[in-house]
Design an enzyme around this catalytic site. Sequence first.
Site, short mmCIF file in Angstrom:
data_model
loop_
_atom_site.label_atom_id
_atom_site.label_comp_id
_atom_site.label_asym_id
_atom_site.label_seq_id
_atom_site.Cartn_x
_atom_site.Cartn_y
_atom_site.Cartn_z
N SER A 110 0.84 -1.20 0.00
CA SER A 110 0.00 0.00 0.00
C SER A 110 0.87 1.24 0.00
O SER A 110 2.08 1.18 0.25
CB SER A 110 -0.89 0.01 1.25
N LYS A 111 0.23 2.40 -0.22
CA LYS A 111 1.00 3.65 -0.23
C LYS A 111 1.58 3.93 1.15
O LYS A 111 2.62 4.58 1.27
CB LYS A 111 0.15 4.81 -0.74
N ARG A 112 0.92 3.41 2.20
CA ARG A 112 1.45 3.62 3.56
C ARG A 112 2.79 2.93 3.75
O ARG A 112 3.66 3.41 4.46
CB ARG A 112 0.44 3.12 4.60
N GLY A 137 5.02 2.57 1.46
CA GLY A 137 6.00 3.45 0.82
C GLY A 137 6.35 4.62 1.70
O GLY A 137 7.53 4.98 1.85
N GLU A 138 5.33 5.23 2.32
CA GLU A 138 5.58 6.39 3.19
C GLU A 138 6.43 5.97 4.40
O GLU A 138 7.36 6.68 4.80
CB GLU A 138 4.25 6.96 3.69
#
Length: 505
Positions: free
Chosen positions: A262-264, A266-267
């Site tokens: 998920s994008k989380r 990546g963050e």
Amino acid sequence: MAQKVRVRFAPSPTGPLHIGGVRTALFNYLFAKKNNGDFILRIEDTDQNRFVPGAEEYIVDSLAWLNIPFDEGPGKDGGFGPYRQSERKHLYRQYADKLVSEGKAYLAFDTAEELDNHRKDHEAKGKTFIYNWHNREKLNNTLVLSAKEVQERIDNGEPYVIRFKSPQDTAIHLEDIIRGNIEIDSNTLDDKVLFKSDGMPTYHLANIVDDHLMEISHVIRGEEWLPSLALHKLLYEAFEWQAPQFAHLPLIMKPVGKGKLSKRDGEKLGFPVFPLEWNTSEGDNYAGYREDGYLPEAVVNMLALLGWNPGTEQEIFSLDELVEAFDLAKVHKGGAKFDPEKTKWFQHHYLQTLSDTVLAEQFKSEVLDPNGVDCSNTDVVAIVSMIKERATFVEDLWEQGSFFFQAPSEYDEKASGKAFREGTPELLSTVKEIMASLDDFSSGKLSEKVKGWITSEGIGFGKVMMPLRLALVGEMKGPDVFDIAATLGKEETTHRITRAIQYIS
């Protein structure tokens, strides 16, 4: 005659394109090119509530940056357009009505409140409410209402949906290129809504109709669509159309822990999950591979090996080689774990394949010029060729070689503690004199003269070479010290040695 291979990538413009979607696009592209087929982009924008301005342009720009452009799609008509579902909405109703007229679908007038009450009632009894064969004749639909009553409700403007009438007590046999044969019990399926009360088709109906009208031969999509396969197969049969072949790609999994990427992730772990940077209307910014300095070839190579294996030890593939080697039968069923470090490994490889001239141009335009670094009297190409081996991104070249453009203002504390000793100024003074006396200031001649003097005097090499490197670089890093001196030139080299002598003294 065999049907021409035609595949489609059909994203919804609801935000940026996740790399899972990019990989789906890539596998469709590779399969199409391998089989001399067409790669089609179709924008599935029937859900206007979730439409995000700029998302379609982002999808198109992403495919263009990755060098996997579509053959047909918005702005590139191949005779099967339009390619936005919102521009095709006049098509779908007739197909829904056809199924109703043939008794394969029906109108349902159940309100959201009524359905919610049924769900709650089932939950209270420890059951799950499914709208299908076992209860549809007790609910509010045309299977139980008289024709007169149905017409009155329609005339009164009562909202309704069109539901597919899924079969009872039937074993549905499905074939998937990646997963093999699958059998589903039809009794577990619900009567999915095909047409909504707002006059728009659901994904299921629009998708089937579009794939048929666009003559799609193979549907290559993510594993999350596998639960819809039985319904889609039944719809093809209901319309008496030939179904395409299906292939459901494995999920891309988190680098750490369980679940899909998920994008989380990546963050949290500091890597992009989107091809290009994305800025939301709320002011959030999401990193992109392009803006983070990755080369498109590295991203494509990395994504190709997520869930697909050529069956050899080869890891580096050009796009042409991927097309040649790609085979859906070699795609794995299990999820593919994403590895940010492996992505950097690919990036490092592809950066090294760039010519020194191209890399020097990028270094100038992306790093030197924006930071106001004057390189007019510097051979940037020669510098790049010396330092690129240790660089993964263009911006790493500054970290590896800033000393070529700026004389050191200080010296590494730990290294200078070891290298700058009593007697060092005298040794550096002699090195400076030797260098200043040379007309040929090439790396080879500098090395020959300075090392010759060290050997003849019986001095330890470290006593001279360490302080010399510190004088020129400021740290114990960089390429061959004589290559550095030759690139800096006589005047700058002797100036830096003088400054180091003054600093020690």
